[in-house]
Design a protein around this motif. Structure first.
Motif, PDB file in Angstrom:
ATOM      1  N   ALA A 174       0.836  -1.196   0.000  1.00  0.00           N
ATOM      2  CA  ALA A 174       0.000   0.000   0.000  1.00  0.00           C
ATOM      3  C   ALA A 174       0.869   1.243   0.000  1.00  0.00           C
ATOM      4  N   VAL A 175       1.826   1.236   0.810  1.00  0.00           N
ATOM      5  CA  VAL A 175       2.706   2.400   0.898  1.00  0.00           C
ATOM      6  C   VAL A 175       3.411   2.577  -0.429  1.00  0.00           C
ATOM      7  N   ALA A 176       3.849   1.499  -0.946  1.00  0.00           N
ATOM      8  CA  ALA A 176       4.563   1.574  -2.211  1.00  0.00           C
ATOM      9  C   ALA A 176       3.635   2.063  -3.294  1.00  0.00           C
ATOM     10  N   HIS A 177       2.481   1.591  -3.229  1.00  0.00           N
ATOM     11  CA  HIS A 177       1.541   1.966  -4.270  1.00  0.00           C
ATOM     12  C   HIS A 177       1.176   3.427  -4.166  1.00  0.00           C
ATOM     13  N   LEU A 178       1.083   3.842  -3.009  1.00  0.00           N
ATOM     14  CA  LEU A 178       0.705   5.233  -2.804  1.00  0.00           C
ATOM     15  C   LEU A 178       1.874   6.146  -3.056  1.00  0.00           C
ATOM     16  N   GLY A 179       2.960   5.724  -2.601  1.00  0.00           N
ATOM     17  CA  GLY A 179       4.098   6.619  -2.756  1.00  0.00           C
ATOM     18  C   GLY A 179       4.318   7.295  -1.437  1.00  0.00           C
ATOM     19  N   ILE A 180       5.489   7.453  -1.124  1.00  0.00           N
ATOM     20  CA  ILE A 180       5.830   8.011   0.159  1.00  0.00           C
ATOM     21  C   ILE A 180       5.046   9.270   0.451  1.00  0.00           C
ATOM     22  N   LYS A 181       4.707   9.925  -0.583  1.00  0.00           N
ATOM     23  CA  LYS A 181       3.983  11.166  -0.380  1.00  0.00           C
ATOM     24  C   LYS A 181       2.605  10.986   0.202  1.00  0.00           C
ATOM     25  N   ASN A 182       1.929  10.104  -0.354  1.00  0.00           N
ATOM     26  CA  ASN A 182       0.572   9.912   0.155  1.00  0.00           C
ATOM     27  C   ASN A 182       0.546   8.813   1.180  1.00  0.00           C
ATOM     28  N   ALA A 183       1.659   8.350   1.438  1.00  0.00           N
ATOM     29  CA  ALA A 183       1.687   7.254   2.388  1.00  0.00           C
ATOM     30  C   ALA A 183       1.464   7.746   3.798  1.00  0.00           C
ATOM     31  N   VAL A 184       0.342   8.139   4.041  1.00  0.00           N
ATOM     32  CA  VAL A 184       0.051   8.563   5.404  1.00  0.00           C
ATOM     33  C   VAL A 184      -0.902   7.522   5.968  1.00  0.00           C
ATOM     34  N   PRO A 185      -0.892   7.450   7.201  1.00  0.00           N
ATOM     35  CA  PRO A 185      -1.700   6.456   7.874  1.00  0.00           C
ATOM     36  C   PRO A 185      -3.110   6.322   7.334  1.00  0.00           C
ATOM     37  N   LYS A 186      -3.725   7.375   7.204  1.00  0.00           N
ATOM     38  CA  LYS A 186      -5.112   7.295   6.777  1.00  0.00           C
ATOM     39  C   LYS A 186      -5.245   6.662   5.406  1.00  0.00           C
ATOM     40  N   THR A 187      -4.466   7.148   4.526  1.00  0.00           N
ATOM     41  CA  THR A 187      -4.530   6.622   3.165  1.00  0.00           C
ATOM     42  C   THR A 187      -4.109   5.163   3.136  1.00  0.00           C
ATOM     43  N   ILE A 188      -3.069   4.905   3.798  1.00  0.00           N
ATOM     44  CA  ILE A 188      -2.585   3.539   3.812  1.00  0.00           C
ATOM     45  C   ILE A 188      -3.660   2.622   4.368  1.00  0.00           C
ATOM     46  N   MET A 189      -4.189   3.054   5.408  1.00  0.00           N
ATOM     47  CA  MET A 189      -5.203   2.238   6.048  1.00  0.00           C
ATOM     48  C   MET A 189      -6.347   1.996   5.076  1.00  0.00           C
ATOM     49  N   GLN A 190      -6.725   3.027   4.417  1.00  0.00           N
ATOM     50  CA  GLN A 190      -7.842   2.870   3.491  1.00  0.00           C
ATOM     51  C   GLN A 190      -7.448   1.975   2.339  1.00  0.00           C
ATOM     52  N   LEU A 191      -6.251   2.146   1.935  1.00  0.00           N
ATOM     53  CA  LEU A 191      -5.808   1.339   0.814  1.00  0.00           C
ATOM     54  C   LEU A 191      -5.709  -0.121   1.171  1.00  0.00           C
ATOM     55  N   MET A 192      -5.299  -0.339   2.327  1.00  0.00           N
ATOM     56  CA  MET A 192      -5.149  -1.725   2.737  1.00  0.00           C
ATOM     57  C   MET A 192      -6.512  -2.400   2.811  1.00  0.00           C
ATOM     58  N   SER A 193      -7.435  -1.662   3.197  1.00  0.00           N
ATOM     59  CA  SER A 193      -8.765  -2.233   3.298  1.00  0.00           C
ATOM     60  C   SER A 193      -8.809  -3.431   4.203  1.00  0.00           C
ATOM     61  N   VAL A 194      -8.061  -3.399   5.162  1.00  0.00           N
ATOM     62  CA  VAL A 194      -8.094  -4.534   6.082  1.00  0.00           C
ATOM     63  C   VAL A 194      -9.057  -4.202   7.188  1.00  0.00           C
ATOM     64  N   ASP A 195      -9.949  -5.018   7.347  1.00  0.00           N
ATOM     65  CA  ASP A 195     -10.917  -4.670   8.361  1.00  0.00           C
ATOM     66  C   ASP A 195     -10.294  -4.860   9.716  1.00  0.00           C
ATOM     67  N   GLY A 196     -10.694  -4.069  10.562  1.00  0.00           N
ATOM     68  CA  GLY A 196     -10.122  -4.187  11.901  1.00  0.00           C
ATOM     69  C   GLY A 196      -8.899  -3.315  12.062  1.00  0.00           C
ATOM     70  N   LEU A 197      -8.411  -2.871  11.019  1.00  0.00           N
ATOM     71  CA  LEU A 197      -7.200  -2.060  11.126  1.00  0.00           C
ATOM     72  C   LEU A 197      -7.578  -0.634  11.450  1.00  0.00           C
ATOM     73  N   THR A 198      -6.840  -0.052  12.266  1.00  0.00           N
ATOM     74  CA  THR A 198      -7.203   1.322  12.590  1.00  0.00           C
ATOM     75  C   THR A 198      -6.084   2.260  12.180  1.00  0.00           C
ATOM     76  N   ARG A 199      -6.392   3.451  12.140  1.00  0.00           N
ATOM     77  CA  ARG A 199      -5.418   4.422  11.692  1.00  0.00           C
ATOM     78  C   ARG A 199      -4.232   4.401  12.640  1.00  0.00           C
TER      79      ARG A 199
END
Length: 317
Positions: free
Chosen positions: A127-152
């Motif tokens: 997810a981080v890689a896909h987003l790029g360090i720039k957008n790799a912020v917790p929120k985005t990463i979390m959303q991208l991962m789409s893992v349920d149960g995961l929190t910011r």
DNA sequence: CGCCAAATAT
DNA sequence: TATATTTGGC
């Protein structure tokens, strides 16, 4: 250039550890269930949950969760306390409903320690890689991962450590890599010892160069479109046996799916539909991140000559 | 919200 | 002990 694309391939090649790949099922025990089941230590620590079998004589008998592996998941709301976090921005609306009769405290209750399993970590890295360090912020990463149960918070925390790990890696093992490999083991040759012990974190190269938002390349995984089995899993939480050090190998090498065989490992993926809405980030074009499948995980019980692997091996142990 | 530093649990 | 994960503060 090719680094990005080859990194994975190369990584994959070296990954498949013939060692014991024990299919670990990621069971996400519902929070309420977990807390209900586990009782924190009566003394000492203020907060902590865990413990599976020994229950206090004062706790109501929770669901018959067997210590073995009977996926008879409870009708519980397995993994549903996430809507808010994931939806994060709002999405939603909330609906949580509930509240009534039964219980759905999971939302506000503290859930057991989240175990970052290799798969999860990989997802995270991807997810981080896909987003790029720039957008790799917790929120985005979390959303991208789409893992349920995961929190910011979970992601943020892990992200922090991950960054540190990357930093460390750069300090020592960089350079040459240059081009090609990102993951290098840093190590040591001198001194050494176990270069084998380190090494292997698919660290997407673009992590280091903020020069570009990234445009392509992502996981060569297959979009899990329709999973017949209801594998509703989520991050692994407080599920551990107090007996032997269960597997928790993290960083080393995970097994990737066989060249052609189909992997049959349980993976996590958001079951509900969750649109990944991009906020102010006009980077990737129309690529939606589908729930991809991950590879199987490897375990490294202490019973093997291998030691417990760590998620981010310190470069200078 | 995001990042850092510390605390706590395992 | 070291590591992992969580929590609080900025």
């Amino acid at each position: 250039m090719r680094d990005d694309e080859n990194w994975f391939a190369k990584w994959e090649e070296e990954l498949p550890p013939p060692e014991d790949l024990i299919p670990l099922s990621q069971t996400l025990i519902t929070p309420d269930l977990a807390i209900a089941f586990d009782i924190r230590n009566p003394n000492g620590s203020p907060r902590q949950h865990h413990h599976q079998q020994s229950n206090q004589p004062s706790l109501p008998p929770p669901p018959p969760s067997q210590a073995q592996n009977t996926p008879s998941s409870q009708p519980n709301s397995s993994a549903e306390f996430d809507s808010s976090e994931l939806g994060g921005t709002g999405g939603g609306s909330g609906g949580a409903g509930a509240g009534s009769g039964g219980e759905e405290p999971a939302r506000t209750l503290k859930r057991p320690r989240l175990v970052w399993t290799p798969q999860l970590h990989k997802r995270f890295v991807d997810a981080v890689a896909h987003l790029g360090i720039k957008n790799a912020v917790p929120k985005t990463i979390m959303q991208l991962m789409s893992v349920d149960g995961l929190t910011r918070e979970n992601v943020a925390s892990h992200l922090q450590k991950y960054r540190l790990y990357l930093k460390r890696m750069q300090g020592i093992s960089n350079g040459g890599g240059g081009g090609g490999g990102i993951n290098v083991n840093g190590s040591m040759g001198a001194g050494g010892g176990d270069p084998d012990l380190f090494a292997s974190t698919p660290v997407p190269a673009h992590f280091l160069h903020p020069g570009r938002p990234n445009s392509d390349h992502f996981l060569p995984f297959v979009p899990v479109t329709a999973m017949q089995h209801h594998h509703q899993m989520a991050a692994v939480v407080g599920q551990h046996h107090h007996h032997h050090p269960q597997l928790q190998g993290q960083f080393r090498h995970y097994g990737t799916s066989p060249p052609n065989g189909q992997f049959e490992h349980p993976l996590l993926s958001r079951q509900s539909q969750q649109h990944v809405q991009r906020m102010g980030t006009p980077v990737h074009s129309s690529s939606v991140m589908p729930s991809y499948v991950e590879d199987i995980e490897s375990a490294t019980p202490t019973a093997n000559g291998r030691k417990v692997l760590t998620l981010f091996p310190t470069g200078d142990d």
